[in-house]
Design an enzyme around this catalytic site. Structure first.
Site, mmCIF file in Angstrom:
data_model
loop_
_atom_site.group_PDB
_atom_site.id
_atom_site.type_symbol
_atom_site.label_atom_id
_atom_site.label_comp_id
_atom_site.label_asym_id
_atom_site.label_seq_id
_atom_site.Cartn_x
_atom_site.Cartn_y
_atom_site.Cartn_z
ATOM 1 N N PRO A 287 -4.688 7.234 8.519
ATOM 2 C CG PRO A 287 -4.053 5.145 9.383
ATOM 3 C CD PRO A 287 -4.145 6.596 9.735
ATOM 4 C CG ASP A 288 -7.148 5.012 2.797
ATOM 5 O OD1 ASP A 288 -7.212 5.428 1.625
ATOM 6 O OD2 ASP A 288 -6.401 4.072 3.157
ATOM 7 C CG PHE A 289 -10.848 1.798 6.606
ATOM 8 C CD1 PHE A 289 -11.468 3.035 6.561
ATOM 9 C CD2 PHE A 289 -10.760 1.139 7.827
ATOM 10 C CE1 PHE A 289 -12.011 3.610 7.714
ATOM 11 C CE2 PHE A 289 -11.305 1.699 8.977
ATOM 12 C CZ PHE A 289 -11.927 2.935 8.910
ATOM 13 N NE ARG A 290 -12.627 -1.740 2.055
ATOM 14 C CZ ARG A 290 -13.342 -1.130 3.015
ATOM 15 N NH1 ARG A 290 -13.241 0.191 3.199
ATOM 16 N NH2 ARG A 290 -14.154 -1.812 3.818
ATOM 17 C CG ASN B 265 -14.226 9.719 7.464
ATOM 18 O OD1 ASN B 265 -14.173 8.614 6.932
ATOM 19 N ND2 ASN B 265 -13.884 10.826 6.835
ATOM 20 C CG ASP C 31 -11.938 11.465 11.226
ATOM 21 O OD1 ASP C 31 -11.473 11.040 10.161
ATOM 22 O OD2 ASP C 31 -12.848 12.329 11.284
ATOM 23 C CG HIS D 179 -19.767 3.582 8.800
ATOM 24 N ND1 HIS D 179 -18.840 3.249 7.846
ATOM 25 C CD2 HIS D 179 -20.974 3.275 8.268
ATOM 26 C CE1 HIS D 179 -19.461 2.761 6.769
ATOM 27 N NE2 HIS D 179 -20.767 2.776 6.995
#
Ligand code: APR
Length: 272
Positions: free
Chosen positions: A13-16, A87, A89, A106
């Site tokens: 899933p993304d964040f927003r 990302n 991941d 990040h």
């Protein structure tokens, strides 16, 4: 420049994104507000919600998708100056993009640091504890070990500042799968010279593509990221080569959006 939207086709899933984004689905964690799960002060107060989420997202459960391999093909063709990703991941690394071409702005789960004695650990050392829902502790000082993911309130990694030379040198900027909501990463979108085309491949207009007057050479490819990348690869005449790369790297064919007829024809050609 890449964000969580390039990994949603891989099942992360993304964040927003409304409804499906992570920040809309953290009810089960006992946190005061969504972003707290990535805030360093909250982590020191209670690391459990972050590690519960890390168990869901821990690298190893997901595979790169068409978009990651497109970026890898850019590298193979000597055209990738650098990819700046938000990302954590690790899918860019899994797609075979060398670390010299990758800025994980990040941070990453690949390494971790004890929050007390600052001892560094390979991320793999934490996997067992995290997957068993335990908070990883430093064998030396018993402090909590935190993956080197950049939390709100933490410094960005030194490699992020490569942008100071990378962006002025760029002759094309591609922005994919990001809301451009988080600084200082978002501002990189305006860091290329005005003469440099910028291609936004994203479901919606974001960042300076919304609040600034569009530049004469901006190219907007709005919609599903894989479809947009596929069209880009097609215009470049790279579709066949990209599919072959994916087949070699994953051991299976990639038919992202072809129709059943196209697929049958492709199979028939292979048979002939
Ligand atoms: N196709 C096209 N666009 C997509 C797709 C898709 N399949 N899936 C998601 N998107 C778009 C969303 O519409 C949104 O514009 O990608 C963007 C993802 O935005 P965010 O969820 O905000 O993710 P990101 O930009 O990476 O967030 C930045 O916020 O919380 C911090 O540290 C976290 O690195 C993260 C940062």
């Amino acid at each position: 420049m890449a964000g969580a939207g390039i990994s949603t086709p891989s099942g992360i899933p993304d964040f927003r994104s409304p409804g499906s984004g992570l920040y809309d689905n953290l009810q089960q964690y006992d946190i005061p507000y969504p972003e707290a799960i990535f805030e360093i002060n909250y982590f020191h107060h209670n690391p459990k919600p972050f590690f519960a989420l890390a168990k869901e997202l821990y690298p190893g459960n997901y595979k790169p998708n068409y978009t990651h391999y497109f970026i890898r093909l850019l590298h193979d063709k000597g055209l990738l100056h650098r990819i700046y990703t938000q990302n954590i991941d690790g899918l860019e690394r899994l797609a075979g993009i060398p670390s010299t071409k990758l800025v994980e702005a990040h941070g990453t789960f690949a390494t971790a640091t004890c929050t007390v004695c600052q001892t560094s650990y390979p991320g793999e050392d934490l996997r067992a504890d995290i997957l068993e829902s335990k908070v990883p502790k430093c064998p030396t000082c018993k402090g909590v070990i935190k993956p080197d993911v950049v939390f709100f309130g933490e410094e960005l990694p030194q490699c992020f500042f490569l942008y100071l030379t990378d962006f002025p040198l760029a002759d094309l900027l591609v922005v994919m799968g990001t809301s451009l909501e988080v600084e200082p990463f978002a501002s990189l979108a305006g860091a290329v010279r005005n003469s440099v085309p910028r291609v936004l491949i994203n479901r919606d207009l974001v960042g300076p593509f919304v609040y600034r007057a569009p530049r004469h050479n901006d190219v907007l490819e709005l919609g599903d990221v894989v479809s947009g990348v596929e069209r880009f690869a097609d215009k470049l005449g790279w579709k066949e080569e990209l599919n072959k790369l994916i087949a070699v790297e994953t051991g299976k064919e990639w038919f992202p959006h072809c129709t059943v007829v196209e697929r049958l024809n492709q199979t028939k050609q292979q048979v002939n």
